[in-house]
Design an enzyme around this catalytic site. Structure first.
Site, short mmCIF file in Angstrom:
data_model
loop_
_atom_site.label_atom_id
_atom_site.label_comp_id
_atom_site.label_asym_id
_atom_site.label_seq_id
_atom_site.Cartn_x
_atom_site.Cartn_y
_atom_site.Cartn_z
N SER B 46 -33.75 11.75 -28.41
CA SER B 46 -33.82 10.30 -28.48
C SER B 46 -32.98 9.75 -27.34
O SER B 46 -31.81 10.13 -27.18
CB SER B 46 -33.28 9.82 -29.83
OG SER B 46 -33.56 8.46 -29.99
N GLU B 47 -33.55 8.86 -26.53
CA GLU B 47 -32.89 8.48 -25.27
C GLU B 47 -31.60 7.68 -25.46
O GLU B 47 -30.83 7.53 -24.53
CB GLU B 47 -33.85 7.79 -24.31
CG GLU B 47 -34.44 6.48 -24.80
CD GLU B 47 -35.81 6.67 -25.42
OE1 GLU B 47 -36.06 7.74 -26.01
OE2 GLU B 47 -36.62 5.72 -25.33
N ASN B 48 -31.34 7.19 -26.68
CA ASN B 48 -30.07 6.51 -26.90
C ASN B 48 -28.91 7.50 -27.06
O ASN B 48 -27.76 7.08 -27.22
CB ASN B 48 -30.14 5.55 -28.10
CG ASN B 48 -30.60 6.24 -29.37
OD1 ASN B 48 -31.48 7.09 -29.34
ND2 ASN B 48 -30.01 5.87 -30.48
#
Lengths: 245, 214
Positions: B46-48
């Protein structure tokens, strides 16, 4: 001796806030947001802010309150959906917006903190993001030049911090916070738990204290959830994002 | 019978391989996680700032400090790790992620994709999509073949501002599957949804393609 500890967010902002300044704001969505410092910034009333933040709050919360109070002139962000006020201010020309790809935004901030004025990336080549920017070919592929981002003030949120300003983040509330902590003239950290020096394991520090100028114990965290997704307890079969081992 | 959203996600899951690190976009791509074949290890990013995404939490266990890039509450698994946004995009941009599945508003026969803005109508932003299409080894677009008015979204060239050019390897729609040679800029029709005919696809596709059904 360090004198980095402040009583609250209002006193931590004293002497470092001015109209027209550039402020970095940590967080992804509403996770890892410096809630106390944003409230204090609203009460301070400082105007014409350029705010660097992945998002701009959500309807009624987070940076939204500064938008609503007319304090933001320009946003540098990657995603500003789920925010009707933002959309209406932008479409009526009352708010400037510079959209960056999220990874480019993060790397520009990292570069700002690391003393690297520019770097090349493949992200955005062939799109509006690359328009007007120099490009260069490396190993047969085209890359676009992006420049560093720096700020007058960075507002970050950590889980724990000591009096030296060493910070530890929790789970995905880390996000942009450690990168922004490095990239401003003054960095203020608010923490859920301000702990005595010697409490944090030096091997587990995410942000070393050198990057933090002021630190305060936050209070009354709302930590609102934007999209509450759950599975029923009776459900034996996972029905969402999962990893099958 | 065209594929449903769930069936499109299941078709995309057939592209997964054991040991893959994968980033799933919001919408239909998120559903791909439900179709990871049993016995296959696929790690979701997840890019966060998270690697190793678990299922949604049980009711009452939601943690505001634990969300995915769609800002939904999720859980960790025993092998999860958390990291900063800059580290997250070093993974993505640096070519360490094996596959991404993204939604799209338009794709072109050369492998261009548009999925982040409709000028004058929608102001949201690209989030991590431009970095994902630029840096992930294999990118799959999943979308409806045509819009509600019946106009093709599989085009000779995108009309909306691009997210990336020549970056898509496969397009899965409700009607069929195309693969794209992005070096040559050529599209091939490789699979039809059950009950869908070549004429059905032809009628709803603006792009040029070669028929190469297995």
């Amino acid at each position: 001796m360090t004198g980095k500890v402040y009583q609250d967010a209002t006193s931590a902002l004293e002497g470092v806030v001015f109209d027209g300044m550039t402020v970095m704001h940590g967080g992804f969505g509403l996770s890892g947001n410096p809630e106390n410092l944003v409230t204090a910034l609203k009460e301070n009333g400082v105007k014409n802010l350029t705010v660097i933040s992945n998002n701009c709050g959500a309807d009624g919360v987070g940076l939204w309150v500064l938008l609503d109070n007319g304090q933001i002139r320009k946003m540098i962000s990657s995603y500003v959906g789920e925010n009707k006020l933002f959309e209406s201010l932008y479409l009526s020309g009352k708010l400037e917006l510079e959209l960056n790809p999220q990874g480019t935004l993060a790397e520009r901030i990292r570069a700002g903190g690391a003393g690297i004025p520019a770097f090349y990336t493949k992200t955005g080549v062939g799109t509006v993001v690359a328009e007007g920017k120099p490009t260069e070919i490396f190993d047969g592929e085209t890359y676009v030049r992006e420049t560093w981002l720096k700020a007058d003030l960075a507002l970050v949120k950590a889980w724990k911090g000591d009096h030296e300003g060493n910070l530890v983040y929790r789970k995905t509330a880390r996000n942009f916070n450690p990168n922004m902590a490095t990239a401003a003239k003054v960095t203020i950290a608010e923490v859920e738990e301000l702990v005595p020096n010697g409490t944090l394991d030096p091997d587990q520090i995410h942000t070393p204290g050198i990057f933090v100028n002021r630190i305060l114990q936050g209070r009354d965290y709302a930590k609102r959830i934007e999209f509450r997704t759950v599975r029923p307890r009776a459900d034996k079969e996972p029905t969402s994002q999962q990893e099958n081992a | 019978m065209a594929w449903t959203r769930e069936e499109m996600a299941a078709r995309a899951a057939r592209e997964l391989k054991d040991g893959y690190y994968v980033n799933l976009g919001i919408g239909i791509p998120t559903l791909v996680a439900n179709y990871i074949p049993k016995g296959m290890t696929v790690t979701l990013q997840s890019e966060n700032g998270m690697l190793g995404i678990g299922p949604f939490p049980y009711e009452g266990d939601e943690d505001p400090d634990l969300i995915n890039a769609g800002k939904q509450t999720i859980t960790a698994i025993p092998t999860s790790s958390f990291f900063s946004s800059a580290d997250s995009f070093a993974m993505i941009r640096g070519g360490h992620i094996d596959m991404a599945v993204l939604g799209a508003m338009e794709v072109s026969e050369q492998g261009d994709i548009a999925n982040w803005t409709i000028p004058g109508k929608m102001v949201k932003g690209m989030g991590g999509a431009m970095d994902l299409v630029a840096g992930v080894k294999r990118v799959i677009a999943v979308m409806e073949h045509a819009n509600k008015a019946g106009k093709s979204k599989v085009l000779k060239g995108c009309t909306l501002p691009l997210t990336g050019s020549r970056c898509i390897d496969m397009v899965i729609t409700d009607l069929c599957v195309f693969d794209i040679d992005r070096k040559l800029g050529k599209m091939r029709l490789i699979e039809l949804a059950p009950g869908v005919t070549l004429d059905d696809v032809k009628a709803k596709t603006e792009a040029e393609y070669v028929v190469a059904l297995a």
